[in-house]
Design an enzyme around this catalytic site. Structure first.
Site, mmCIF file in Angstrom:
data_model
loop_
_atom_site.group_PDB
_atom_site.id
_atom_site.type_symbol
_atom_site.label_atom_id
_atom_site.label_comp_id
_atom_site.label_asym_id
_atom_site.label_seq_id
_atom_site.Cartn_x
_atom_site.Cartn_y
_atom_site.Cartn_z
ATOM 1 N N ASP A 113 -6.662 -6.982 -10.121
ATOM 2 C CA ASP A 113 -6.751 -8.431 -9.947
ATOM 3 C C ASP A 113 -5.845 -8.920 -8.805
ATOM 4 O O ASP A 113 -5.296 -8.107 -8.047
ATOM 5 C CB ASP A 113 -6.404 -9.111 -11.275
ATOM 6 C CG ASP A 113 -7.220 -10.365 -11.533
ATOM 7 O OD1 ASP A 113 -7.644 -11.013 -10.559
ATOM 8 O OD2 ASP A 113 -7.429 -10.714 -12.712
ATOM 9 N N ASP A 151 -13.952 -16.776 -11.003
ATOM 10 C CA ASP A 151 -14.442 -16.270 -12.282
ATOM 11 C C ASP A 151 -15.632 -17.051 -12.816
ATOM 12 O O ASP A 151 -15.723 -18.265 -12.641
ATOM 13 C CB ASP A 151 -13.330 -16.334 -13.325
ATOM 14 C CG ASP A 151 -12.191 -15.399 -12.992
ATOM 15 O OD1 ASP A 151 -11.130 -15.560 -13.595
ATOM 16 O OD2 ASP A 151 -12.370 -14.527 -12.130
ATOM 17 N N GLU A 156 -10.252 -9.711 -5.985
ATOM 18 C CA GLU A 156 -9.431 -10.710 -5.290
ATOM 19 C C GLU A 156 -10.181 -12.006 -5.049
ATOM 20 O O GLU A 156 -9.798 -12.810 -4.203
ATOM 21 C CB GLU A 156 -8.805 -10.126 -4.017
ATOM 22 C CG GLU A 156 -9.753 -9.667 -2.934
ATOM 23 C CD GLU A 156 -10.132 -10.788 -1.974
ATOM 24 O OE1 GLU A 156 -9.342 -11.152 -1.115
ATOM 25 O OE2 GLU A 156 -11.263 -11.302 -2.104
ATOM 26 N N TRP A 157 -11.258 -12.215 -5.840
ATOM 27 C CA TRP A 157 -11.950 -13.497 -5.946
ATOM 28 C C TRP A 157 -12.696 -13.897 -4.671
ATOM 29 O O TRP A 157 -13.067 -15.055 -4.503
ATOM 30 C CB TRP A 157 -10.998 -14.621 -6.356
ATOM 31 C CG TRP A 157 -10.030 -14.251 -7.434
ATOM 32 C CD1 TRP A 157 -10.264 -13.450 -8.506
ATOM 33 C CD2 TRP A 157 -8.662 -14.659 -7.530
ATOM 34 N NE1 TRP A 157 -9.140 -13.330 -9.270
ATOM 35 C CE2 TRP A 157 -8.130 -14.061 -8.697
ATOM 36 C CE3 TRP A 157 -7.836 -15.473 -6.760
ATOM 37 C CZ2 TRP A 157 -6.823 -14.256 -9.097
ATOM 38 C CZ3 TRP A 157 -6.530 -15.667 -7.161
ATOM 39 C CH2 TRP A 157 -6.029 -15.060 -8.319
ATOM 40 N N GLY A 158 -12.898 -12.966 -3.746
ATOM 41 C CA GLY A 158 -13.609 -13.288 -2.524
ATOM 42 C C GLY A 158 -12.802 -14.091 -1.532
ATOM 43 O O GLY A 158 -13.349 -14.577 -0.533
#
Length: 673
Positions: free
Chosen positions: A176, A231, A209-211
């Site tokens: 994450d 998310d 890494e959420w883009g």
């Protein structure tokens, strides 16, 4: 701090980004636009994740609650075997956050929580392996993980942690992005790649890494999959927003390197089964990892039927490894096609709108060669038909028709594909007859014989045919059209009601086909004369990017009724609508209204965050818009002329930078009729 909206953010109070970056629930937008990069060629070449990983992750169903423990994890492995999910291809049983103690031991090693995992992680891995499955684990590329309890992250401990994972028998690591101390993302994720490789154990590496730093441009030789967005949440708006962000990234995906639009919410209860089938269909056609996020110990048979649809799974797992691409998208009607290794095309006809729509394409448009006819396999009905080249269906609201089409010499052995539809307005006033026309159209190369149509409505409704309901033959490209009189009883409450159109026909070879499509009609009431607050009027439909649309309060967070007084620039409004981009609220105006007025802007409840744009549409025509608004701007007056419109639609978009913190208010919104 990241917006406390989604699974990641709600638990990640500790810090989402010490570096001060904002995470959008959509794709992060750099301050300075960089030139488009070519998709990176993967160089890991380790033979892992040659098809998108399939399995389970506990977070969406358990979060950090005590029920996440050794017994649950073993139980999921048992269910994989007992329910046939293993045979369908599901392989990984993955632990998310909260599996460790908040502090390392004296040697700096991670310590499994003895209350949750009394026998340690290796014992769980051994059990999972004994079932022929694999175990995954979670940590963060920061000093701590994302949970507010502050579990230890992997930053600075990469080689030690990777070796622990390998020693335990871990097969998959999700890494994450919280508490990253501002360290360059590529450096952080590459270090863990090298640490995992140094263990000598084959471990699938999931970059989460959420883009934010466009990992699709650089991570093909770093990880096997990378998150492309923030998310997911268990609601239609969240799933839809993520889908739209992930679709354009098709060129970057392939064997061993996949775009990851986050886990599946199928079965968690926040969407209908129709919406969950769309979720599963679209993730599959995007060649996305299929990681179950529902508690399978409590799952319904309908949930298992979706997750265990092997024909849909085969689309996701096709060894060619192509992600589906958008063929067309207009008016909420999406056509997405995926090239398959055998030369066929998987085609999704996806309806994002709140009412049934006809969605059509052709074999040529989806990339198939010219042929006299084609075999079209419906992957949810598990039936095959022949088509002359048109791929078309009336798709229910929020539904998806998923087919696999091939230039097959044996097409004539299948009955012709027939499309069912309903022409005319889907709006009906109680006590007044509506006059829709049903259509049964032959899309096949062969004629449909002995065709009949039947329309049924809810109990108490009157549905009568006013023209013929049968035809001896319907040739290719022709239709049986039947006029109907449909009446909802006087006093029927406003809202959406389901009707069903059924057709029966025979193929030239004598095969009988019974087909049905659910259709929706909305009972509407004429708007009151004078000026009314839109927060007090019934709407036709309401879609929201996070949580429900709220009446006369702000959006708040995810639960219904958790909003606050609508506040724009310190000014409090008693009435209006609180929404969250992407949002659309539709009202029936019955050609009797003239204007919509409101003060609009980003609600104060999100501090300095949020960028949105407001639009008013009248029967499909945009009649007013604001451009991009930020929290720093005062409320903007908005007036729209909606004279003569039957339906008025209030839209809020994300301002082009993702939906993070986009709490938008239609303050003092009024309709004058």
């Amino acid at each position: 701090m990241r917006h406390l909206h989604t699974r990641t953010t709600r638990r990640r109070v500790v810090g989402a980004l010490t570096a001060g970056l904002l995470c959008a629930a959509g794709l992060a937008v750099p301050a300075v636009a960089a030139p488009a990069a070519e998709p990176a060629a993967p160089t890991l070449a380790d033979g892992l994740a040659l098809t998108p990983p399939m399995g389970f992750n506990n977070w969406n169903s358990t979060h950090c609650r005590a029920e996440f423990n050794e017994s649950m994890v073993k139980g999921i492995a048992d269910i994989f075997v007992e329910k046939g999910l293993k045979d369908a291809g599901y392989q990984y049983v993955n632990l998310d956050d909260c599996w460790a103690l908040p502090t390392r031991d004296a040697e700096g090693k991670l310590v499994p929580d003895p209350a949750r995992f009394p026998n340690g992680i290796k014992a769980v891995a051994d059990y999972v392996h004994s079932k022929g499955l694999k175990l995954g684990i979670y940590t963060s590329a920061g000093t701590k993980t994302c949970n507010s309890a502050g579990f230890p992250g992997g930053l600075g401990h990469e080689y030690s942690d990777a070796q622990q994972f390998a020693d335990w028998g871990v097969d998959y690591v999700k890494y994450d992005n919280c508490n990253n101390q501002g360290v360059d993302a590529k450096l952080r994720y590459t270090t863990m790649r090298d640490a995992l490789k140094a263990t000598g154990r084959p471990i699938v590496y999931s970059i989460c890494e959420w883009g934010q730093n466009k990992p699709w441009e650089w991570a093909a030789d770093v990880g096997h999959l990378w998150r492309t967005t923030g998310d997911i949440s268990d609601n239609w708006g969240s799933m839809l927003g993520i889908l739209k962000k992930n679709l354009p990234l098709a060129p970057y995906a392939g064997p061993g390197h996949w775009n990851d639009p986050d886990m599946l919410e199928v079965g968690n209860g926040g969407m209908t089964d129709t919406e969950y089938r769309s979720h599963f269909s679209m993730w599959s056609i995007m060649a996305a990892p299929l990681l179950i996020g529902s508690d399978l110990r409590k799952a319904s048979q309908a949930t298992f039927d979706i997750l265990d649809n092997k024909e849909v799974v085969a689309v996701d797992q096709d060894p060619l490894g192509k992600q589906g691409t958008v063929v067309s998208s207009e008016g909420g009607r999406w056509v997405v096609a995926k090239e398959m290794k055998d030369g066929s095309r998987a085609v999704a006809l996806f309806n994002e709108s709140g009412s049934a729509q006809r969605i059509a394409t052709t074999a040529k448009a989806v990339g198939l060669p010219h042929a006299p006819a084609y075999t079209q396999r419906d992957l949810w009905q598990h039936k095959s038909y022949n088509t002359a080249g048109t791929i078309s269906a009336t798709v229910p609201a929020h539904g998806t028709v998923l087919v696999r089409v091939t230039a097959d010499r044996k097409w004539a052995t299948h009955p012709p594909a027939v499309e069912l539809g309903l022409d005319g307005s889907p709006l009906i006033e109680a006590g007044k007859p509506a006059t829709p026309t049903s259509t049964v159209t032959d899309l096949g190369r062969t004629p449909a014989l002995h065709v009949s149509a039947k329309l049924t409505g809810p109990e108490g409704w009157t549905v009568k045919a006013t023209s013929r309901t049968t035809s001896a033959v319907v040739p290719t490209g022709r239709s049986l059209r039947t006029k109907w009189s449909v009446t909802a009883p006087a006093g029927t409450p406003t809202g959406s009601y389901d009707l069903t159109l059924k057709a029966s026909y025979r193929s030239p070879t004598g095969v009988r086909v019974d087909s049905a499509v659910p259709l929706t009609m909305s009972v509407v009431a004429p708007p009151p004369s004078g000026t009314s607050g839109l927060g007090d009027l019934p709407w036709l439909s309401a879609a929201n990017g996070y949580g429900p649309v709220e009446r006369n309060t702000s959006n708040g967070e995810s639960a219904a009724g958790d909003g606050h007084p609508i506040t724009l620039g310190g000014v409090v409004y008693a009435k209006g609508l609180g929404v969250h981009a992407e949002s659309a609220v539709e009202y029936y105006t019955g050609k009797e209204c003239e204007t919509v007025t409101a003060d609009v802007g980003v609600d104060d409840e999100k501090g300095a965050n949020g960028t949105v744009a407001f639009e008013v549409w009248a029967d499909g025509t945009k009649v007013a818009s604001t451009g991009v608004l930020t929290n720093a701007m005062p409320a903007q007056p908005l007036t729209a002329d909606v004279t003569g419109a039957q339906v008025v639609r209030l839209v809020v978009t994300d301002g082009g930078d993702g939906i993070d913190s986009d709490h938008a208010d239609w303050a003092n919104a009024q309709l004058t009729c």
